[in-house]
Scaffold this active site. Sequence first.
Site, PDB file in Angstrom:
ATOM      1  N   TYR A 130       0.810  -1.222   0.000  1.00  0.00           N
ATOM      2  CA  TYR A 130       0.000   0.000   0.000  1.00  0.00           C
ATOM      3  C   TYR A 130       0.845   1.274   0.000  1.00  0.00           C
ATOM      4  CZ  TYR A 130       0.877   0.336   5.049  1.00  0.00           C
ATOM      5  OH  TYR A 130       1.473   0.437   6.276  1.00  0.00           O
ATOM      6  N   ARG A 131       2.117   1.177   0.321  1.00  0.00           N
ATOM      7  CA  ARG A 131       2.972   2.370   0.346  1.00  0.00           C
ATOM      8  C   ARG A 131       3.423   2.746  -1.062  1.00  0.00           C
ATOM      9  NH1 ARG A 131       6.028   0.539   5.681  1.00  0.00           N
ATOM     10  NH2 ARG A 131       4.588   1.514   7.159  1.00  0.00           N
TER      11      ARG A 131
END
Length: 184
Positions: A130-131
Amino acid sequence: MSKLDNQNLIWIDLEMTGLDPEKERIIEVATIVTDKDLNILAEGPVLTVHQSNDLLNKMSDWCIKTHTENGLIERVKQSKLTERAVELQTIDFLKQWVPKGASPICGNSVAQDKRFLYKYMPDLADYFHYRHLDVSTLKELARRWKPDMLNAFNKKNTHLALDDIRESIEELKFYRTHFINLEK
């Protein structure tokens, strides 16, 4: 020979018919995998997505001019690949190098690419952690904190996905040395 590693980084760039994922579509996808130190391990396939002439004719003047000059419009017209086929081929390449969910999405202005991936290639979007590792963040910080640095790194801006990724990796190496001051 591929080497699956949780520390490897997936770099991606998309070329689109415009900036609004509600109206525009993906026309090119490229990926590069680097190790954690930004050394290129592998270049994925550069894949061109077929889109209709109707969609291509609705592009902005800038898109038409840029993608005509770089040959992308002609490749889009000639391509037989769907968005789904491009998505699956890209994932097949990435599986050799990085486990699903291990790498942030890396590149320049990757939030924009991720918007299109969520809409048109959701399985590929989900392959990333998700980063984000967004080189444009450092560019914006340099613009504010060390503006004289901005002219020291020049990009060709071909607006071809693979070229753009290579430039993003080199740009991050530049910022690592000259802005963050980490020697590698």
